[in-house]
Scaffold this motif. Structure first.
Motif, PDB file in Angstrom:
ATOM      1  N   GLU A  32       0.980   4.285  -2.591  1.00  0.00           N
ATOM      2  CA  GLU A  32       0.802   5.759  -2.362  1.00  0.00           C
ATOM      3  C   GLU A  32       1.856   6.540  -2.920  1.00  0.00           C
ATOM      4  OE1 GLU A  32       1.061   6.045   2.009  1.00  0.00           O
ATOM      5  OE2 GLU A  32      -0.756   4.587   2.144  1.00  0.00           O
TER       6      GLU A  32
ATOM      7  N   ASP B 211       1.029   7.312  -6.364  1.00  0.00           N
ATOM      8  CA  ASP B 211       0.225   8.208  -6.663  1.00  0.00           C
ATOM      9  C   ASP B 211       0.627   9.680  -6.249  1.00  0.00           C
ATOM     10  OD1 ASP B 211      -2.115   6.376  -6.951  1.00  0.00           O
ATOM     11  OD2 ASP B 211      -2.561   6.328  -4.690  1.00  0.00           O
TER      12      ASP B 211
ATOM     13  N   SER C 138       0.876  -1.236  -0.032  1.00  0.00           N
ATOM     14  CA  SER C 138      -0.150   0.154   0.057  1.00  0.00           C
ATOM     15  C   SER C 138       0.997   1.383   0.065  1.00  0.00           C
ATOM     16  CB  SER C 138      -1.006  -0.027   1.050  1.00  0.00           C
ATOM     17  OG  SER C 138      -0.427   0.064   2.598  1.00  0.00           O
ATOM     18  N   LYS C 139       2.066   1.165   0.554  1.00  0.00           N
ATOM     19  CA  LYS C 139       2.905   2.322   0.632  1.00  0.00           C
ATOM     20  C   LYS C 139       3.473   2.552  -0.958  1.00  0.00           C
ATOM     21  CE  LYS C 139       4.425   2.013   5.350  1.00  0.00           C
ATOM     22  NZ  LYS C 139       3.214   2.666   5.988  1.00  0.00           N
TER      23      LYS C 139
END
Length: 186
Positions: free
Chosen positions: A42, A45, A38-39
């Protein structure tokens, strides 16, 4: 990866050596090890929203590398979830069970050592106490003085660190000094 190298794998090695470190369990790792993916998302993004390069080829390569790394980490996490974590849980269970058995054996051995220090007269007195006789009744039954029986009881208490007649009765049953069927439970 550093966390795995510095915490998880040393923990597994300790388990393999029969040691259960109390400060960590594999579930602690399993609950948090997939957050790296998930990091990385991020990070992608952030690149897409805030970074503008005159050369979009460089940005595309960076995003592609981050995506590939994310895919590798997903595979890595799946392998850990399906193989490593269940295997370590089983090892934890086995080592914990073995440690409990060793403690029980050690306690039993200590109890046996205490039993071996008793004289035949002390065992006889323990048997009579288990049958509910008082010091006076034991003295009369064995033709000894009340003071002698009191001294024997003090010595028994000192050797066994058992202070009640009920606990002494349990000790007598466990060490076959008395048959539980013979004891009157009034």
């Amino acid at each position: 990866m550093d966390y795995e190298d510095n915490v998880v794998f040393p923990y597994v090695e300790q388990l393999q050596n029969g040691i259960v470190p109390p400060e960590f369990k594999i579930d602690d790792f399993a609950d948090h090890h997939d957050s790296v993916v998930s990091k990385l998302n991020e990070l992608k993004d952030i690149f897409l929203q805030h970074y503008t390069l005159p050369n979009t080829h460089l940005l595309s390569n960076a995003l592609l590398l981050i995506s590939e790394c994310g895919k590798d980490l997903v595979s890595h996490c799946e392998i850990e979830d399906r193989l490593l974590v269940p295997s370590v849980k089983k090892l934890e269970s086995t080592v914990t069970s073995n440690a409990k058995n060793k403690k029980q054996t050690k306690a039993q051995n200590h109890s046996d050592e205490r039993f071996e220090t008793l004289s035949e007269r002390e065992k006889d007195i323990i048997q009579l106490v288990s049958h509910g006789l008082s010091n006076k009744e034991i003295a009369d039954k064995r033709c000894l003085s009340f003071h002698t029986i009191t001294t024997y009881r003090k010595n028994i208490t000192s050797k066994l660190n058992i202070h009640s007649s009920a606990a002494l009765t349990i000790f007598a049953i466990l060490h076959n000094i008395v048959d539980p069927k013979e004891i009157d439970l009034k």
